[in-house]
Design a protein around this motif. Structure first.
Motif, PDB file in Angstrom:
ATOM      1  N   CYS A  24      -4.800  -7.117   0.822  1.00 13.34           N
ATOM      2  CA  CYS A  24      -3.947  -5.859   0.172  1.00 13.34           C
ATOM      3  C   CYS A  24      -2.549  -6.175   0.312  1.00 13.34           C
ATOM      4  O   CYS A  24      -1.957  -6.734   1.125  1.00 13.34           O
ATOM      5  CB  CYS A  24      -4.422  -4.590   1.205  1.00 13.34           C
ATOM      6  SG  CYS A  24      -3.250  -3.148   0.539  1.00 13.34           S
ATOM      7  N   GLU A  25      -2.037  -5.821  -0.971  1.00 11.85           N
ATOM      8  CA  GLU A  25      -0.765  -6.307  -1.144  1.00 11.85           C
ATOM      9  C   GLU A  25       0.354  -5.199  -0.696  1.00 11.85           C
ATOM     10  O   GLU A  25       1.537  -5.377  -0.645  1.00 11.85           O
ATOM     11  CB  GLU A  25      -0.578  -6.205  -2.829  1.00 11.85           C
ATOM     12  CG  GLU A  25      -0.968  -7.512  -3.073  1.00 11.85           C
ATOM     13  CD  GLU A  25      -1.278  -7.377  -4.666  1.00 11.85           C
ATOM     14  OE1 GLU A  25      -0.863  -6.330  -5.236  1.00 11.85           O
ATOM     15  OE2 GLU A  25      -1.940  -8.612  -5.386  1.00 11.85           O
ATOM     16  N   ALA A  26      -0.250  -3.877  -0.056  1.00 16.05           N
ATOM     17  CA  ALA A  26       0.787  -2.837   0.103  1.00 16.05           C
ATOM     18  C   ALA A  26       1.297  -2.965   1.778  1.00 16.05           C
ATOM     19  O   ALA A  26       2.195  -2.444   1.904  1.00 16.05           O
ATOM     20  CB  ALA A  26       0.067  -1.608   0.242  1.00 16.05           C
ATOM     21  N   CYS A  79      -5.085  -0.228   0.851  1.00 16.13           N
ATOM     22  CA  CYS A  79      -4.528   0.818   0.098  1.00 16.13           C
ATOM     23  C   CYS A  79      -5.452   1.550  -1.067  1.00 16.13           C
ATOM     24  O   CYS A  79      -5.269   2.399  -1.458  1.00 16.13           O
ATOM     25  CB  CYS A  79      -3.233   0.469  -0.627  1.00 16.13           C
ATOM     26  SG  CYS A  79      -3.355  -0.554  -1.957  1.00 16.13           S
ATOM     27  N   GLU A  80      -6.589   0.535  -1.367  1.00 22.17           N
ATOM     28  CA  GLU A  80      -7.444   0.756  -2.240  1.00 22.17           C
ATOM     29  C   GLU A  80      -6.890   0.725  -3.821  1.00 22.17           C
ATOM     30  O   GLU A  80      -7.618   0.963  -4.606  1.00 22.17           O
ATOM     31  CB  GLU A  80      -8.062   2.222  -2.191  1.00 22.17           C
ATOM     32  CG  GLU A  80      -8.800   2.352  -0.851  1.00 22.17           C
ATOM     33  CD  GLU A  80     -10.231   1.708  -0.658  1.00 22.17           C
ATOM     34  OE1 GLU A  80     -11.009   1.489  -1.576  1.00 22.17           O
ATOM     35  OE2 GLU A  80     -10.634   1.221   0.434  1.00 22.17           O
ATOM     36  N   THR A  81      -5.621   0.847  -4.134  1.00 21.75           N
ATOM     37  CA  THR A  81      -5.083   0.591  -5.327  1.00 21.75           C
ATOM     38  C   THR A  81      -4.487  -0.537  -5.974  1.00 21.75           C
ATOM     39  O   THR A  81      -4.233  -0.641  -7.189  1.00 21.75           O
ATOM     40  CB  THR A  81      -4.195   2.082  -5.456  1.00 21.75           C
ATOM     41  OG1 THR A  81      -3.056   1.807  -4.596  1.00 21.75           O
ATOM     42  CG2 THR A  81      -4.868   3.289  -5.467  1.00 21.75           C
ATOM     43  N   CYS A  82      -3.878  -1.428  -4.909  1.00 19.23           N
ATOM     44  CA  CYS A  82      -3.493  -2.346  -5.480  1.00 19.23           C
ATOM     45  C   CYS A  82      -4.034  -3.540  -6.444  1.00 19.23           C
ATOM     46  O   CYS A  82      -5.398  -3.323  -6.166  1.00 19.23           O
ATOM     47  CB  CYS A  82      -2.479  -3.162  -4.478  1.00 19.23           C
ATOM     48  SG  CYS A  82      -3.497  -4.027  -3.285  1.00 19.23           S
ATOM     49  N   CYS A  95      -6.686  -5.206  -3.906  1.00 16.78           N
ATOM     50  CA  CYS A  95      -7.757  -4.391  -3.366  1.00 16.78           C
ATOM     51  C   CYS A  95      -8.617  -4.021  -4.488  1.00 16.78           C
ATOM     52  O   CYS A  95     -10.057  -3.959  -4.306  1.00 16.78           O
ATOM     53  CB  CYS A  95      -7.184  -2.985  -3.033  1.00 16.78           C
ATOM     54  SG  CYS A  95      -6.585  -2.889  -1.360  1.00 16.78           S
TER      55      CYS A  95
HETATM   56 ZN   LIG Z   1      -4.188  -2.891  -1.402  1.00 23.96          ZN
END
Ligand SMILES: [Zn+2]
Length: 333
Positions: A55-57, A63-66, A69
């Motif tokens: 995950c990049e966050a 984060c589920e959105t990057c 993810c």
């Molecule tokens: Zn992420």
């Protein structure tokens, strides 16, 4: 490959906390061995570790959105590889192919992962190929080996991995998850005491004979209240025909055992959760009439019958004898 990371926090909270600390301290190793029973969430935990790392966050949860993810969740992240048995074994060609993939120049940034499901199914040749790879770790690759049978793996492979031991899933959680799948509370209560996972629970419910076994056992306990002759008739009609093999007979003795445990539990605490909640009123009657001593004897007779079953005793005779013994220690009405 269904991405299961979201199941990990509920199934394995301790392991998720451990993985989170590893990430916080930036201490991800080269190889992990996830050991745990079927249904305990090995794949979910491995997926969680991968998603959290990629995950990049940079938070403590994925984060589920990057972009990473999303790629990981859709199974399209180029750094994530899976291996599972092709037939009975994980074959040498599969391991060679995996190592070849991992040695290619990365097209995505970040660490590379490979997950080997049922890793105890590697044969000698594939085990040795993997061992050689594990012995020369490259800095940016992490192995996640999953198994229910860690001792079936080469000791030299085990010793290269950090062990991650999964907790058995609590019956209450299995029950909750079965109910979420539209299983009735009554059935979910019974099944969750008998098997350790939702998958096995659903399979058991599918079996017609399991429903019959549950009913048969409850009828037998009712008949025991009316006397030995009644109980023997019930046993012959509803229980003995189901003792076809050892496994089925074992299940019936389990059901009987849990029924008497219910009675003891209700006697000790009327608020107890039951394996047979639909019988709670009846259990209360029996609990009132019986002493703890009588109930304990009944449990002991059932456990003795189970030992005899495993010694290959004749199943019809075994059940007849058990009925007589259970009746002998029943309260005199
Ligand atoms: Zn992420």
């Amino acid at each position: 490959m269904e991405w299961r990371a979201h199941q990990a926090p509920e199934l394995q909270p301790r392991l998720v906390a451990q993985v989170t600390r590893m990430k916080e301290n930036d201490r991800l190793g080269h190889a992990y061995l996830f050991t745990g029973e079927s249904g305990s969430g090995k794949l979910a935990s491995a997926h969680y570790l991968i998603q959290l790392t990629l995950c990049e966050a940079g938070e403590n949860v994925p984060c589920e959105t990057c972009r990473a993810c999303r790629l990981v969740k859709s199974g399209n992240h180029l750094n994530v590889h899976h291996l599972e048995p092709d037939g009975q074994f994980i074959k040498r060609e599969q391991v060679d192919q995996l190592i070849h993939e991992l040695s290619k120049t990365a097209r995505e940034k970040g660490r590379k992962f490979y997950v080997i499901q049922e890793s105890h199914r590697m044969n000698a040749s594939s085990s040795n190929a993997l061992l050689k790879f594990l012995e020369e770790p490259t800095s940016d690759v992490t192995a996640l080996l999953l198994t229910e049978q860690p001792h079936a793996l080469l000791q030299t492979i085990r010793s290269r991995c950090q062990q991650m031991t999964l907790q058995p899933i609590s019956p209450d959680l299995v029950k909750e998850q079965l109910m979420a799948q539209q299983v009735s509370e009554t059935m979910a209560s019974t099944v969750s005491r008998l098997v350790p996972s939702v998958e096995e629970g659903l399979a058991l419910i599918e079996e017609e004979e399991f429903g019959l076994a549950r009913k048969g056992v409850l009828k037998l306990i009712e008949a025991l209240e009316r006397g030995t002759a009644h109980a023997l008739v019930q046993a012959h009609e509803h229980v003995i025909p189901l003792l076809k093999d050892k496994e089925k007979a074992d299940r019936i003795l389990d059901l009987l055992l849990f029924a008497y445990r219910d009675i003891i539990a209700v006697k000790a605490n009327p608020m107890s959760t039951c394996t047979f909640p639909d019988k709670k009123a009846f259990w209360e009657q029996l609990a009132m009439k019986s002493t703890f001593e009588q109930l304990t004897y009944q449990l002991e007779h059932i456990m003795k019958a189970r030992r005899r079953l495993h010694q290959n005793a004749n199943r019809t005779l075994l059940m007849e004898q058990l009925v007589i013994e259970l009746r002998e220690v029943s309260p005199v009405v």
